[in-house]
Design a protein around this motif. Sequence first.
Motif, PDB file in Angstrom:
ATOM      1  N   ASN A 181     -26.699  -5.169 -16.836  1.00 42.20           N
ATOM      2  CA  ASN A 181     -27.194  -5.872 -15.504  1.00 42.20           C
ATOM      3  C   ASN A 181     -26.851  -4.881 -14.292  1.00 42.20           C
ATOM      4  O   ASN A 181     -25.711  -4.448 -14.054  1.00 42.20           O
ATOM      5  CB  ASN A 181     -26.539  -7.043 -15.135  1.00 42.20           C
ATOM      6  N   HIS A 182     -27.899  -4.196 -13.571  1.00 40.20           N
ATOM      7  CA  HIS A 182     -27.830  -3.133 -12.570  1.00 40.20           C
ATOM      8  C   HIS A 182     -26.745  -3.636 -11.600  1.00 40.20           C
ATOM      9  O   HIS A 182     -26.066  -2.720 -10.870  1.00 40.20           O
ATOM     10  CB  HIS A 182     -29.202  -2.755 -12.035  1.00 40.20           C
ATOM     11  N   LEU A 183     -26.856  -4.807 -11.200  1.00 38.45           N
ATOM     12  CA  LEU A 183     -26.051  -5.416 -10.020  1.00 38.45           C
ATOM     13  C   LEU A 183     -24.626  -5.487 -10.461  1.00 38.45           C
ATOM     14  O   LEU A 183     -23.620  -5.090  -9.671  1.00 38.45           O
ATOM     15  CB  LEU A 183     -26.422  -6.796  -9.622  1.00 38.45           C
ATOM     16  N   GLY A 189     -23.557  -3.194 -12.513  1.00 39.83           N
ATOM     17  CA  GLY A 189     -22.895  -1.748 -12.437  1.00 39.83           C
ATOM     18  C   GLY A 189     -22.196  -1.591 -10.914  1.00 39.83           C
ATOM     19  O   GLY A 189     -21.499  -0.860 -10.675  1.00 39.83           O
ATOM     20  N   HIS A 190     -23.256  -2.001  -9.851  1.00 42.41           N
ATOM     21  CA  HIS A 190     -22.895  -1.813  -8.464  1.00 42.41           C
ATOM     22  C   HIS A 190     -21.464  -2.420  -8.253  1.00 42.41           C
ATOM     23  O   HIS A 190     -20.660  -1.919  -7.639  1.00 42.41           O
ATOM     24  CB  HIS A 190     -24.104  -2.275  -7.638  1.00 42.41           C
ATOM     25  N   ILE A 191     -21.342  -3.676  -8.819  1.00 45.28           N
ATOM     26  CA  ILE A 191     -20.349  -4.408  -8.346  1.00 45.28           C
ATOM     27  C   ILE A 191     -18.963  -3.765  -8.786  1.00 45.28           C
ATOM     28  O   ILE A 191     -18.125  -3.661  -8.038  1.00 45.28           O
ATOM     29  CB  ILE A 191     -20.340  -5.812  -9.186  1.00 45.28           C
ATOM     30  N   ALA A 239     -24.904  -3.753  -1.114  1.00 45.70           N
ATOM     31  CA  ALA A 239     -26.105  -3.805   0.033  1.00 45.70           C
ATOM     32  C   ALA A 239     -26.648  -2.682  -0.498  1.00 45.70           C
ATOM     33  O   ALA A 239     -26.405  -1.553  -0.447  1.00 45.70           O
ATOM     34  CB  ALA A 239     -25.124  -3.641   1.340  1.00 45.70           C
ATOM     35  N   SER A 240     -27.856  -2.907  -0.987  1.00 43.78           N
ATOM     36  CA  SER A 240     -28.742  -1.717  -1.289  1.00 43.78           C
ATOM     37  C   SER A 240     -30.355  -2.044  -0.837  1.00 43.78           C
ATOM     38  O   SER A 240     -30.564  -2.931  -0.004  1.00 43.78           O
ATOM     39  CB  SER A 240     -28.562  -1.577  -2.911  1.00 43.78           C
ATOM     40  N   GLY A 241     -31.176  -1.205  -1.179  1.00 45.10           N
ATOM     41  CA  GLY A 241     -32.554  -1.370  -0.882  1.00 45.10           C
ATOM     42  C   GLY A 241     -32.950  -2.690  -1.522  1.00 45.10           C
ATOM     43  O   GLY A 241     -33.982  -3.228  -0.794  1.00 45.10           O
ATOM     44  N   THR A 285     -25.309   5.042  -4.156  1.00 42.47           N
ATOM     45  CA  THR A 285     -26.657   4.772  -4.757  1.00 42.47           C
ATOM     46  C   THR A 285     -26.820   4.804  -6.181  1.00 42.47           C
ATOM     47  O   THR A 285     -25.787   4.965  -6.916  1.00 42.47           O
ATOM     48  CB  THR A 285     -27.498   6.228  -4.162  1.00 42.47           C
ATOM     49  N   ASP A 286     -28.081   4.495  -6.670  1.00 40.66           N
ATOM     50  CA  ASP A 286     -28.399   4.335  -8.009  1.00 40.66           C
ATOM     51  C   ASP A 286     -27.906   5.310  -8.967  1.00 40.66           C
ATOM     52  O   ASP A 286     -27.887   6.563  -8.656  1.00 40.66           O
ATOM     53  CB  ASP A 286     -29.594   3.772  -8.216  1.00 40.66           C
ATOM     54  N   ASN A 287     -27.035   5.093  -9.916  1.00 44.59           N
ATOM     55  CA  ASN A 287     -26.439   6.206 -10.908  1.00 44.59           C
ATOM     56  C   ASN A 287     -26.045   5.579 -12.212  1.00 44.59           C
ATOM     57  O   ASN A 287     -26.249   4.296 -12.311  1.00 44.59           O
ATOM     58  CB  ASN A 287     -25.165   6.757 -10.277  1.00 44.59           C
TER      59      ASN A 287
HETATM   60 ZN    ZN Z   1     -29.270  -0.245  -6.905  1.00 45.04          ZN
END
Ligand code: ZN
Length: 338
Positions: free
Chosen positions: A112-114, A116-118, A136-138, A311-313
């Motif tokens: 899950n991309h989110l 990943g950010h978490i 907080a992203s786009g 940012t996305d990675n």
């Molecule tokens: Zn993202």
Amino acid sequence: MNRIILGIESSCDETAAAIYTTERGVLANSISSQIKSHSMYGGVVPEIASAQHLPVVQAIVQQALATAGITIQDVDAIAVTNKPGLPGSLLVGMSFAKGIAYGADKPIIGINHLEGHIFSACLEHKVEFPTLCITASGGHTAMYLVEGYGDYRLISQTRDDAAGEAFDKIAKLLNIPYPGGPIIEQLAATTAFTDYFAYPRGKKDMIDFSFSGLKTAVLYDLIDRGWYNKEEKRFTALQPTAKAQVASSLLCAISDIICAKATLALKSHANVRSICFVGGVACNTFIAKQLTTVATQHGLSLYVPSKQYCTDNAAMIAFVGHYKLQQGLIDSLALDIL
Ligand code: ZN
Ligand code: KG4
């Protein structure tokens, strides 16, 4: 035991691959950004995004393996973003990941991309759990209570636009190309982050975020000042300082909103031991500074990833894949997107 994970990310407009290892952390973090292709449209165009992942995904994965000095045979698992995101974009990374997982006989793990950010702040910091994670992203803006790896609960989300989307949409009103956030920050810095116009901060006691009212408020304020032509959809102020004044007031409003929601969350979750601020908007050093003040007032540390991990990675995808492999959470080749 040392585990080596290849992460692949293609959920939006970045094609990325990374190698994460138990013993040495991130060994490679390759990325190909499409920002230039989307900037003239004021946002990401899904058809352009998916079409542009296809010719570069193989080279980006090769680059990550080469930088890490390994081959696909050395990899223990392939972690790939399978949700949420633009379906056409997700399909490219997912199909490529399945191809190499099948060809090299490696396990595949959908991420899950989110998530990943978490956990992106954990790439560089020893985060104390439970942590309050503000993402907080786009595409997303939310807060999570995170108890441990893979163990998190949503406690607040946006009812309309994401924070980054608010920056990007209001930037568009100011004739600023996508992505607007970084340019808004640069303009705001020229005024020493002064709050000229005191835009509305929304409902103070609501833990959910809402940014659409802010966009409307800025639009009508610009029209009232005679700084916006509605027919031509163009910022028309003649004073050279006008754009920076709007940008700075906007940044102050968004920063205050994020800090107020974080303070509310801390009030109802007194067991929190740290705060993480992640996602593209976390590149904003002014907001990070304001959040540091909130954290300090509560006796907590604030962890913000370096820009490459905000940012996305794919490093954050490989990191989640790493603990999922250790937890035995692998998928089959029937893995789907979304
Ligand atoms: Zn993202
Ligand atoms: O995480 P990200 O790369 O992609 C998404 O998953 O959406 O975030 C991109 C968003 C854009 O909306 C961009 O304007 C915003 O992050 N952003 C910023 C800054 N740098 C990027 N917003 C405010 N200040 C910045 N310095």
